[in-house]
Enzyme design. Structure first.
Site, short mmCIF file in Angstrom:
data_model
loop_
_atom_site.label_atom_id
_atom_site.label_comp_id
_atom_site.label_asym_id
_atom_site.label_seq_id
_atom_site.Cartn_x
_atom_site.Cartn_y
_atom_site.Cartn_z
N ASP A 140 0.86 -1.37 0.38
CA ASP A 140 -0.12 0.12 0.29
C ASP A 140 1.27 1.40 0.32
O ASP A 140 0.98 2.13 -0.65
CB ASP A 140 -1.07 0.44 1.09
CG ASP A 140 -1.85 1.25 1.04
OD1 ASP A 140 -1.30 2.23 1.43
OD2 ASP A 140 -2.88 1.14 1.06
N ILE A 168 -4.80 1.81 -0.64
CA ILE A 168 -4.70 1.22 -1.85
C ILE A 168 -5.33 -0.59 -1.83
O ILE A 168 -6.34 -0.66 -2.64
CB ILE A 168 -3.32 1.21 -2.19
CG1 ILE A 168 -3.41 2.88 -2.26
CG2 ILE A 168 -3.02 0.45 -3.66
CD1 ILE A 168 -4.03 3.66 -3.65
N ASP A 169 -4.81 -0.37 -0.63
CA ASP A 169 -5.20 -2.99 -0.54
C ASP A 169 -7.06 -1.99 -0.58
O ASP A 169 -7.39 -3.64 -1.03
CB ASP A 169 -4.45 -2.85 0.83
CG ASP A 169 -3.11 -3.05 0.99
OD1 ASP A 169 -2.30 -3.43 -0.30
OD2 ASP A 169 -2.84 -3.05 1.74
N VAL A 170 -7.16 -1.68 0.20
CA VAL A 170 -8.99 -1.77 0.45
C VAL A 170 -9.73 -1.47 -0.82
O VAL A 170 -10.84 -2.31 -0.86
CB VAL A 170 -9.22 -1.63 1.33
CG1 VAL A 170 -11.28 -1.31 1.46
CG2 VAL A 170 -9.00 -1.70 2.46
N ALA A 173 -8.82 -4.15 -2.98
CA ALA A 173 -10.12 -5.70 -2.69
C ALA A 173 -11.53 -5.18 -2.95
O ALA A 173 -12.40 -6.30 -3.65
CB ALA A 173 -10.46 -5.21 -0.93
#
Length: 369
Positions: A140, A168-170, A173
């Site tokens: 991230d 960024i990660d979420v 997802a």
């Protein structure tokens, strides 16, 4: 009420944040999500302190409603058992292992969709499926840097700062879930590709459009917005308050609340482009007035005038606010000592239940493999 994804089986070959976050969304919506872990477990299990009920609070926040199996992907017998489970039971596989690793192990999209054409296989990469950086890993903060996010966050002249939540990660997802559900809606198998870099670039969509239209690099604006003025936080006698006067009508109302209705007719401030051009002058005038009252006083006055505003709250204030309670966002989780924030959506007026705590490492290996 039957959960919308009840009957769907998902295999999560994931660790850290992006893949587990996607798996948890699917699990909260009713899918049976089987989390495949190495013998030491997902690294996020140890991301602490704080720890609660045997794992980090972060791990619990990303892995509820799942089942855990331990599988050594380099052991042919264990890997064969996993492949057999995918072919016989799974509808979806999602993975965020190091680029190239699943293909080298023989459990990549090409191999598994050949064995099971109806399978939806989602790759959650770092830099994307092609290009000179396709084989590089990423996290991230790296993508907040590489994707330009850090160039517009913080205050001018200060060192780069990271957006606190793992956006960024979420975000990746969420795109993964959208892609998976799109393929399921088509009622055909296939491959979904998402990546951290593509998500970071997507977050920069408006900034990119502004740059392409003007040729000027976006700058850091603290709590503000370059193209809308006034639109930022102000220090009050006891805290900080964000005021969003996003159009000319709201600006006129704000001027009235501040006791300076004449500002709305000032040629420097009459329209939003005028205000953007003279932002430094206008903000100094507003700041002087905002320092004279408390956040609660200003909120009462601004609400009465119909000017949008919100105090800058910390996590505790957010969690204990009446609005949070009214929405039922903070949910009890069976088997966990603390509540967690549930899915930020409701279906027919009901929020999906947070359900069960994150599984103990390998708790379901014997049942599944």
């Amino acid at each position: 009420m039957t959960a919308p994804l009840a009957g769907l089986t998902v295999v999560e070959l994931g660790a850290s944040v992006a893949a587990p976050a996607a798996g948890q969304i699917l699990a909260d919506l009713g899918a049976e999500v089987v989390k495949v872990e190495k013998a030491e477990g997902d690294d996020a299990r140890k991301w602490g302190p704080p720890f609660v009920d045997g794992a980090s609070a972060t791990f619990h926040a990303l892995n509820r409603n799942k089942r855990s199996v331990v599988c050594d992907l380099r052991d042919e017998k264990q890997k064969s058992a996993l492949i057999r489970f995918v072919v016989e039971k799974a509808d979806v596989v999602l993975q965020n292992l190091r680029p190239g690793q699943v293909d080298a192990l023989g459990i990549g999209a090409e191999e598994l969709t050949r064995k099971k054409p109806s399978l939806v296989y989602c790759n959650m990469g770092a830099f994307g499926r092609s290009g000179p950086l396709a084989e590089r890993p990423g996290y991230d903060p790296l993508m907040q840097a590489f994707g330009g996010v850090m160039s517009v966050v913080g205050e001018e002249g200060r060192p780069p700062v990271r957006v606190g939540p793992s956006i960024i990660d979420v975000g990746t997802a969420l795109w993964a879930v959208i892609g998976i559900l799109s393929k399921l809606y088509q009622r055909q198998g296939g491959v979904v590709d998402v990546s951290l870099f593509e998500t970071a670039a997507g977050w920069m969509n408006m900034y990119a459009a502004q740059y392409l239209a003007s040729g000027e690099l976006p700058r850091k604006n603290g709590s503000g917005q370059a193209a809308i003025v006034p639109y930022r936080a102000y220090r009050t006698t006891d805290g900080d308050l964000v005021v969003a006067a996003g159009n000319d009508s709201l600006f006129r109302k704000l001027c009235g609340v501040l006791g300076h209705p004449q500002w709305a007719g000032d040629p420097r401030f009459r329209t939003n482009p005028d205000r953007v051009a003279h932002a430094e002058i206008l903000y100094s005038l507003i700041e002087e007035q905002m320092r004279k009252r408390s956040s609660a006083d200003w909120t009462r006055l601004l609400d009465a005038a119909g000017v949008p505003c919100a105090p800058v709250q910390d996590v505790a204030q957010m969690l204990h606010h009446e609005q949070m309670k009214a929405l039922g966002l903070l949910q009890a989780v069976h088997g966990l000592s603390i509540p967690l924030i549930g899915l930020p959506l409701s279906l027919d007026g009901r929020r999906p239940a947070a359900g069960r705590a994150a599984p103990a490492l390998g708790a379901h290996t014997q049942d599944i493999l």
